[in-house]
Design a protein around this motif. Structure first.
Motif, PDB file in Angstrom:
ATOM      1  N   MET A   1      33.692  96.377  59.249  1.00  0.00           N
ATOM      2  CA  MET A   1      35.023  95.857  58.881  1.00  0.00           C
ATOM      3  C   MET A   1      34.941  94.356  58.659  1.00  0.00           C
ATOM      4  SD  MET A   1      38.506  95.790  61.180  1.00  0.00           S
ATOM      5  CE  MET A   1      38.515  97.556  61.351  1.00  0.00           C
ATOM      6  N   LYS A   2      35.376  93.887  57.512  1.00  0.00           N
ATOM      7  CA  LYS A   2      35.394  92.475  57.215  1.00  0.00           C
ATOM      8  C   LYS A   2      36.584  91.819  57.898  1.00  0.00           C
ATOM      9  CE  LYS A   2      31.866  92.491  54.410  1.00  0.00           C
ATOM     10  NZ  LYS A   2      30.615  91.790  54.765  1.00  0.00           N
ATOM     11  N   THR A   3      36.391  90.570  58.299  1.00  0.00           N
ATOM     12  CA  THR A   3      37.445  89.866  59.026  1.00  0.00           C
ATOM     13  C   THR A   3      38.756  89.851  58.247  1.00  0.00           C
ATOM     14  OG1 THR A   3      35.798  88.465  60.045  1.00  0.00           O
ATOM     15  CG2 THR A   3      38.063  87.679  60.083  1.00  0.00           C
ATOM     16  N   GLU A   4      38.666  89.582  56.919  1.00  0.00           N
ATOM     17  CA  GLU A   4      39.897  89.430  56.146  1.00  0.00           C
ATOM     18  C   GLU A   4      40.650  90.756  55.997  1.00  0.00           C
ATOM     19  OE1 GLU A   4      36.318  89.585  53.321  1.00  0.00           O
ATOM     20  OE2 GLU A   4      36.884  88.578  55.181  1.00  0.00           O
ATOM     21  N   ASN A   5      40.000  91.876  56.290  1.00  0.00           N
ATOM     22  CA  ASN A   5      40.655  93.175  56.158  1.00  0.00           C
ATOM     23  C   ASN A   5      41.130  93.733  57.491  1.00  0.00           C
ATOM     24  OD1 ASN A   5      40.170  93.217  53.381  1.00  0.00           O
ATOM     25  ND2 ASN A   5      38.114  94.075  53.671  1.00  0.00           N
ATOM     26  N   ILE A   6      41.133  92.934  58.531  1.00  0.00           N
ATOM     27  CA  ILE A   6      41.550  93.396  59.849  1.00  0.00           C
ATOM     28  C   ILE A   6      43.020  93.766  59.830  1.00  0.00           C
ATOM     29  CG2 ILE A   6      41.968  92.670  62.233  1.00  0.00           C
ATOM     30  CD1 ILE A   6      39.459  90.995  62.055  1.00  0.00           C
ATOM     31  N   ASN A   7      43.316  94.925  60.364  1.00  0.00           N
ATOM     32  CA  ASN A   7      44.702  95.336  60.582  1.00  0.00           C
ATOM     33  C   ASN A   7      45.129  94.771  61.924  1.00  0.00           C
ATOM     34  OD1 ASN A   7      47.119  96.593  61.217  1.00  0.00           O
ATOM     35  ND2 ASN A   7      46.489  98.599  60.416  1.00  0.00           N
ATOM     36  N   LYS A   8      45.885  93.666  61.914  1.00  0.00           N
ATOM     37  CA  LYS A   8      46.230  92.969  63.151  1.00  0.00           C
ATOM     38  C   LYS A   8      46.969  93.876  64.134  1.00  0.00           C
ATOM     39  CE  LYS A   8      46.711  89.373  65.853  1.00  0.00           C
ATOM     40  NZ  LYS A   8      47.329  90.076  66.978  1.00  0.00           N
ATOM     41  N   ASP A   9      47.744  94.817  63.601  1.00  0.00           N
ATOM     42  CA  ASP A   9      48.522  95.680  64.487  1.00  0.00           C
ATOM     43  C   ASP A   9      47.653  96.663  65.257  1.00  0.00           C
ATOM     44  OD1 ASP A   9      50.860  94.464  63.677  1.00  0.00           O
ATOM     45  OD2 ASP A   9      51.227  95.905  62.043  1.00  0.00           O
ATOM     46  N   ARG A  10      46.424  96.887  64.770  1.00  0.00           N
ATOM     47  CA  ARG A  10      45.548  97.859  65.431  1.00  0.00           C
ATOM     48  C   ARG A  10      44.227  97.244  65.887  1.00  0.00           C
ATOM     49  NH1 ARG A  10      46.508 102.948  65.435  1.00  0.00           N
ATOM     50  NH2 ARG A  10      44.279 103.426  65.570  1.00  0.00           N
ATOM     51  N   ALA A  11      44.119  95.919  65.775  1.00  0.00           N
ATOM     52  CA  ALA A  11      42.835  95.278  66.086  1.00  0.00           C
ATOM     53  C   ALA A  11      42.386  95.545  67.515  1.00  0.00           C
ATOM     54  CB  ALA A  11      42.927  93.782  65.830  1.00  0.00           C
ATOM     55  N   PHE A  12      43.332  95.524  68.460  1.00  0.00           N
ATOM     56  CA  PHE A  12      42.930  95.726  69.851  1.00  0.00           C
ATOM     57  C   PHE A  12      42.490  97.168  70.112  1.00  0.00           C
ATOM     58  CE2 PHE A  12      47.517  96.240  69.582  1.00  0.00           C
ATOM     59  CZ  PHE A  12      47.775  97.411  70.290  1.00  0.00           C
ATOM     60  N   PHE A  13      42.812  98.095  69.178  1.00  0.00           N
ATOM     61  CA  PHE A  13      42.310  99.463  69.254  1.00  0.00           C
ATOM     62  C   PHE A  13      40.938  99.575  68.598  1.00  0.00           C
ATOM     63  CE2 PHE A  13      46.874 100.953  69.464  1.00  0.00           C
ATOM     64  CZ  PHE A  13      46.763 101.514  70.735  1.00  0.00           C
ATOM     65  N   GLU A  14      40.795  98.925  67.462  1.00  0.00           N
ATOM     66  CA  GLU A  14      39.647  99.167  66.595  1.00  0.00           C
ATOM     67  C   GLU A  14      38.476  98.211  66.816  1.00  0.00           C
ATOM     68  OE1 GLU A  14      41.423  98.902  62.771  1.00  0.00           O
ATOM     69  OE2 GLU A  14      42.430 100.867  62.909  1.00  0.00           O
ATOM     70  N   ILE A  15      38.744  97.040  67.361  1.00  0.00           N
ATOM     71  CA  ILE A  15      37.674  96.049  67.543  1.00  0.00           C
ATOM     72  C   ILE A  15      37.335  95.938  69.027  1.00  0.00           C
ATOM     73  CG2 ILE A  15      37.022  93.623  67.277  1.00  0.00           C
ATOM     74  CD1 ILE A  15      38.914  93.485  64.899  1.00  0.00           C
ATOM     75  N   PRO A  16      36.111  96.205  69.409  1.00  0.00           N
ATOM     76  CA  PRO A  16      35.733  96.085  70.817  1.00  0.00           C
ATOM     77  C   PRO A  16      35.557  94.625  71.223  1.00  0.00           C
ATOM     78  CG  PRO A  16      33.813  96.675  69.522  1.00  0.00           C
ATOM     79  CD  PRO A  16      34.991  96.684  68.571  1.00  0.00           C
ATOM     80  N   ARG A  17      35.691  94.372  72.499  1.00  0.00           N
ATOM     81  CA  ARG A  17      35.431  93.030  73.018  1.00  0.00           C
ATOM     82  C   ARG A  17      33.955  92.701  72.805  1.00  0.00           C
ATOM     83  NH1 ARG A  17      37.177  89.502  77.585  1.00  0.00           N
ATOM     84  NH2 ARG A  17      35.296  88.454  78.356  1.00  0.00           N
ATOM     85  N   LYS A  18      33.698  91.459  72.453  1.00  0.00           N
ATOM     86  CA  LYS A  18      32.314  90.999  72.311  1.00  0.00           C
ATOM     87  C   LYS A  18      32.156  89.671  73.027  1.00  0.00           C
ATOM     88  CE  LYS A  18      28.715  89.694  68.968  1.00  0.00           C
ATOM     89  NZ  LYS A  18      27.667  90.489  69.633  1.00  0.00           N
ATOM     90  N   ASP A  19      31.268  89.635  73.995  1.00  0.00           N
ATOM     91  CA  ASP A  19      30.940  88.394  74.686  1.00  0.00           C
ATOM     92  C   ASP A  19      29.742  87.741  73.997  1.00  0.00           C
ATOM     93  OD1 ASP A  19      32.821  88.285  76.970  1.00  0.00           O
ATOM     94  OD2 ASP A  19      31.911  90.216  77.458  1.00  0.00           O
ATOM     95  N   PRO A  20      29.616  86.417  74.130  1.00  0.00           N
ATOM     96  CA  PRO A  20      28.542  85.728  73.404  1.00  0.00           C
ATOM     97  C   PRO A  20      27.155  85.988  73.962  1.00  0.00           C
ATOM     98  CG  PRO A  20      29.712  84.193  74.806  1.00  0.00           C
ATOM     99  CD  PRO A  20      30.480  85.476  74.860  1.00  0.00           C
ATOM    100  N   GLY A  21      27.065  86.367  75.243  1.00  0.00           N
ATOM    101  CA  GLY A  21      25.758  86.580  75.851  1.00  0.00           C
ATOM    102  C   GLY A  21      25.062  85.273  76.195  1.00  0.00           C
ATOM    103  N   TYR A  22      23.813  85.406  76.609  1.00  0.00           N
ATOM    104  CA  TYR A  22      23.049  84.252  77.078  1.00  0.00           C
ATOM    105  C   TYR A  22      21.721  84.119  76.337  1.00  0.00           C
ATOM    106  CZ  TYR A  22      26.225  85.085  80.996  1.00  0.00           C
ATOM    107  OH  TYR A  22      27.348  85.308  81.773  1.00  0.00           O
ATOM    108  N   ARG A  23      21.154  82.952  76.419  1.00  0.00           N
ATOM    109  CA  ARG A  23      19.796  82.769  75.904  1.00  0.00           C
ATOM    110  C   ARG A  23      18.845  83.693  76.662  1.00  0.00           C
ATOM    111  NH1 ARG A  23      17.288  77.751  76.615  1.00  0.00           N
ATOM    112  NH2 ARG A  23      18.716  77.076  78.248  1.00  0.00           N
ATOM    113  N   PRO A  24      17.723  84.093  76.084  1.00  0.00           N
ATOM    114  CA  PRO A  24      16.792  84.986  76.776  1.00  0.00           C
ATOM    115  C   PRO A  24      16.350  84.403  78.119  1.00  0.00           C
ATOM    116  CG  PRO A  24      16.184  84.773  74.472  1.00  0.00           C
ATOM    117  CD  PRO A  24      17.266  83.760  74.712  1.00  0.00           C
ATOM    118  N   VAL A  25      16.224  85.267  79.122  1.00  0.00           N
ATOM    119  CA  VAL A  25      15.863  84.824  80.465  1.00  0.00           C
ATOM    120  C   VAL A  25      14.562  84.036  80.461  1.00  0.00           C
ATOM    121  CG1 VAL A  25      15.163  85.605  82.754  1.00  0.00           C
ATOM    122  CG2 VAL A  25      17.110  86.685  81.621  1.00  0.00           C
ATOM    123  N   GLU A  26      13.560  84.568  79.790  1.00  0.00           N
ATOM    124  CA  GLU A  26      12.242  83.923  79.806  1.00  0.00           C
ATOM    125  C   GLU A  26      12.291  82.525  79.204  1.00  0.00           C
ATOM    126  OE1 GLU A  26      12.474  86.626  76.159  1.00  0.00           O
ATOM    127  OE2 GLU A  26      13.014  86.710  78.295  1.00  0.00           O
TER     128      GLU A  26
END
Length: 481
Positions: A1-26
């Motif tokens: 899904m492209k950002t510009e085509n997001i259905n704002k009314d359903r975004a919290f249903f259709e888009i999962p949470r994404k955390d940024p994560g961390y640099r590799p441990v090593e």
């Protein structure tokens, strides 16, 4: 899904949470640079679109001590209206570059989206807003148009002191911040590891405040170098932002052995080494040692990450409390802050953890700690109507090797020597200095207490909010007088 085509009314249903994560441990354990990554522009827009713009935003009204207008800046960020989003954010938050990095995100704990799914990544959106603001040159000094002539001294340059100083200065007061350390920043600079908060971020804000007219006098200990009488003679108000740094210690045989240290002493020395300060002071090193961290909070986690970077042979974290549940307990419903198990970036780097464990003794030879003896406990109510207490479980004693023990047991209140001895502030039932609703210290006209010095050990965001609130009370009192 492209950002510009997001259905704002359903975004919290259709888009999962994404955390940024961390640099590799090593990679990250070899340095002290920040471990957390940043989301891409597309990811941020998608995450911001998940905000439901709910009719009752608990994130704003209930959870955030600053009252941040979360739905408003989420909406603007989702539309790439970053400068407007910055204006909304700065209308309530003086230092979002700090809170967006080290706040546990109370707002996310009460996010309506999190009631039946995963909360919006508010903290990451806040971080992107303020960093884009600095990068674009939108964050500029805001000196007052007119000075009111009132002089105010702020003692301490941690989160509460900086917040109070900024608010007082922008109201027109002539503000001097007195800091006993060589550089300003307090716990932000000396207590929080660089891998969580890069000190260049602290320096950037300090320089901005100087450009606005705040004066910083570092290496000056109020109460020793300057008396309370001197300060009150030259200022119309005195704001105590000296924090809550009296450590909770442990009473166990062998506590006096070399190699048993308080957590803040340990963290401060490493931060000073990273800053290039006090080269003659030895760092407490975990190199090649079996390290035991006693205490399961954020300070303990910071010790874990620091010990791993120093080259510890092993790291074990002990906590007397039972482990939190994996999900909300029945007595911890939404929108309360979720008391659930969490694993920090430091824990992910290699750390054993044990819960329901009490330390019995530190064992050593030739005056240095070599091992630690502990016992498992269970929590139960031992008296009618009483609170649960830890009770040792017979036959569960064990010994672990320990060449370095770090006590991360929290803090009990402000250190009561020097300045506070001269003020003779009364002891209250709370861990902080007793004060009125306006922040004035009981029995001491013109003296105010802010942040952890008044609230007791708490979060950076609460200290910042309290510093701003009390500063407004100080200004109102000065004008009225």
């Amino acid at each position: 899904m492209k950002t510009e085509n997001i259905n704002k009314d359903r975004a919290f249903f259709e888009i999962p949470r994404k955390d940024p994560g961390y640099r590799p441990v090593e990679e990250r354990v070899k340095d002290y640079r920040p471990v957390e990554r940043r989301l891409t522009d597309d990811e941020l827009k998608r995450q911001a679109s998940r905000c439901m713009d709910c009719g009752t935003p608990f994130c704003h009204g209930m959870a955030c001590p600053l009252g941040n207008l979360v739905p408003e800046f989420n909406r603007l960020a989702g539309q790439s209206r970053w400068q407007e989003a910055l204006e909304v954010l700065l209308s309530t938050s003086p230092f979002p570059e700090f809170t967006a990095r080290i706040c546990p995100a109370l707002c996310e704990g009460s996010c309506v989206c999190g009631l039946g799914g995963e909360a919006v990544t508010v903290r990451q959106i806040e971080l992107e807003i303020i960093e884009r603001g600095f990068e674009a040159g939108w964050v500029k000094p805001l000196p007052p148009a007119v000075r009111n002539g009132f002089r105010v001294a702020v003692i301490g340059s941690g989160p509460a002191g900086l917040a109070a100083a900024q608010e007082l200065n922008r109201a027109g007061c002539l503000v001097t911040v007195y800091e006993q350390a060589p550089k300003a920043g307090g716990i932000l600079r000396y207590g929080i590891p660089d891998f969580k908060l890069d000190k260049a971020v602290v320096d950037r804000r300090i320089e901005l405040m100087k450009a606005e007219g705040v004066v910083f006098e570092c290496g000056v200990e109020a109460g020793r170098d300057l008396s309370v009488r001197f300060l009150l003679d030259r200022h119309q108000a005195l704001v105590l932002a000296c924090g809550s740094r009296a450590p909770r210690d442990i009473k166990a045989p062998g506590r006096e052995l070399a190699g048993v240290h308080l957590a803040l002493e340990y963290l401060t020395r490493q931060n000073r080494l990273n800053e290039g300060e006090r080269p003659g002071e030895s760092v407490i090193s975990a190199l090649g040692q079996d390290v035991v961290v006693i205490g399961g909070g954020d300070t303990g986690s910071d010790c874990v990450g620091t010990a791993i970077r120093q080259g510890a042979r092993s790291v074990l974290q002990l906590e007397i409390m039972p482990p939190p549940p994996a999900c909300r307990a029945a007595g911890n419903p939404w929108p309360q802050w979720p008391v659930v198990a969490k694993e920090t970036s430091s824990h992910k780097e290699g750390c054993a953890r044990r819960w329901c464990v009490a330390t019995q003794a530190f064992l050593g030879t030739e005056g240095r700690v070599r091992s630690l003896r502990a016992v498992e406990v269970e929590w139960r109510v031992v008296t009618a109507g009483g609170r649960p207490q830890p009770v040792e479980k017979p036959g569960t004693e064990f010994t672990v090797p320990a060449g370095l023990v770090l006590l991360a047991l929290g803090f009990t209140g402000p250190v009561r020597h020097g300045l506070l001895e001269q003020i003779r502030a009364a002891e209250g039932s709370a861990p902080g200095l007793p004060r009125g609703a306006d922040g004035a210290v009981a029995g001491h006209p013109g003296v105010y207490a802010v942040g952890d010095a008044a609230l007791g050990p708490s979060l950076v965001v609460r200290a910042v909010a309290d510093g701003r609130r009390v500063a407004r009370e100080v200004v109102a009192s000065l004008v009225k007088a």
